[in-house]
Write a protein that holds these residues in place. Structure first.
Motif, PDB file in Angstrom:
ATOM      1  N   GLU A 138      -2.322   9.012  -7.030  1.00  0.00           N
ATOM      2  CA  GLU A 138      -1.002   8.576  -6.598  1.00  0.00           C
ATOM      3  C   GLU A 138      -0.893   7.077  -6.816  1.00  0.00           C
ATOM      4  O   GLU A 138      -1.866   6.342  -6.646  1.00  0.00           O
ATOM      5  N   PHE A 139       0.311   6.614  -7.154  1.00  0.00           N
ATOM      6  CA  PHE A 139       0.502   5.194  -7.415  1.00  0.00           C
ATOM      7  C   PHE A 139       0.287   4.336  -6.179  1.00  0.00           C
ATOM      8  O   PHE A 139       0.046   3.142  -6.293  1.00  0.00           O
ATOM      9  N   ASP A 140       0.377   4.905  -4.980  1.00  0.00           N
ATOM     10  CA  ASP A 140       0.133   4.119  -3.777  1.00  0.00           C
ATOM     11  C   ASP A 140      -1.321   3.681  -3.669  1.00  0.00           C
ATOM     12  O   ASP A 140      -1.626   2.680  -3.031  1.00  0.00           O
ATOM     13  N   SER A 141      -2.232   4.428  -4.293  1.00  0.00           N
ATOM     14  CA  SER A 141      -3.649   4.089  -4.204  1.00  0.00           C
ATOM     15  C   SER A 141      -4.287   3.781  -5.559  1.00  0.00           C
ATOM     16  O   SER A 141      -5.442   3.371  -5.613  1.00  0.00           O
ATOM     17  N   THR A 142      -3.541   3.971  -6.630  1.00  0.00           N
ATOM     18  CA  THR A 142      -4.063   3.712  -7.971  1.00  0.00           C
ATOM     19  C   THR A 142      -2.958   3.099  -8.830  1.00  0.00           C
ATOM     20  O   THR A 142      -1.897   3.690  -8.995  1.00  0.00           O
ATOM     21  N   SER A 189       3.383   1.325  -7.456  1.00  0.00           N
ATOM     22  CA  SER A 189       4.360   1.737  -6.461  1.00  0.00           C
ATOM     23  C   SER A 189       4.108   0.938  -5.204  1.00  0.00           C
ATOM     24  O   SER A 189       2.954   0.694  -4.842  1.00  0.00           O
ATOM     25  N   ARG A 210      10.507   2.800  -0.855  1.00  0.00           N
ATOM     26  CA  ARG A 210       9.367   2.886  -1.781  1.00  0.00           C
ATOM     27  C   ARG A 210       9.921   2.866  -3.192  1.00  0.00           C
ATOM     28  O   ARG A 210      10.896   3.550  -3.509  1.00  0.00           O
TER      29      ARG A 210
END
Length: 178
Positions: free
Chosen positions: A8-12, A50, A116
């Motif tokens: 996920e863009f929130d963690s990668t 993100s 977001r």
């Protein structure tokens, strides 16, 4: 058969190399220093990320090496552009709405609700300034090549682990101002 878990863009984050190959980069406490060191200050590269935020950004930003694409994933945001000292505003209110911020345009975001967004940013040379125009925020001064400020929990932790003050604003949204 076990299904793989998609990142996920929130963690990668993903860095697009000059040859357009995609390199996933985990968001860690040292992500900003890692991006600078590993990707030569994002020279010739594009950062895809993100960010979540729930308040106005406290800084403006500008990308001198290309247009930035910003897409609303959830929430509501006003993207504000500095046009020769006047503000132009684009309201993004529906998921999937996006803006193209022209190269070299100072911009910021304003919201009062959890928001977001997805950012596709030419990272090289990204610059930041305070709203009063009196220069670059102290936090951004050492990290001009990494155009990421976020109020998301994981990135706040990353900044604190680096000894930085918590980030104040997330990516800026750019729109064609013709």
């Amino acid at each position: 058969m076990t299904a793989a878990v998609a990142p996920e863009f929130d963690s990668t984050f993903v860095v697009l190399e000059p040859d357009l190959s995609a390199v996933p980069v985990p968001v860690t406490p040292t992500v900003f220093a890692d991006l600078d060191a590993r990707f030569d200050h994002c020279k010739g590269r594009v950062l895809i990320s993100s960010f979540a935020f729930d308040a106005d950004w406290s800084t403006w930003e500008m990308h001198p090496h290309g247009d930035e694409i910003v897409c609303l994933l959830e929430g509501d945001v006003h993207v504000v552009f500095d046009q020769d000292g006047s503000e132009a505003v684009l309201h993004l209110s529906k998921p999937g709405a996006f803006a193209i911020v022209p190269r070299g345009t100072w911009h910021t975001a304003r919201t009062s609700v959890p928001t977001r967004m997805l950012f596709v940013t030419p990272g090289e040379g990204t610059d930041h300034r305070r709203p009063d125009g009196m220069g670059v925020s102290p936090w951004a001064a050492g990290r001009r090549s990494v155009p990421v400020f976020s109020r998301s929990r994981s990135l706040r932790r990353a900044h604190r682990a680096n000894g930085d003050s918590p980030p104040i604003s997330a990516r800026a949204l750019r729109v064609s101002l013709s």
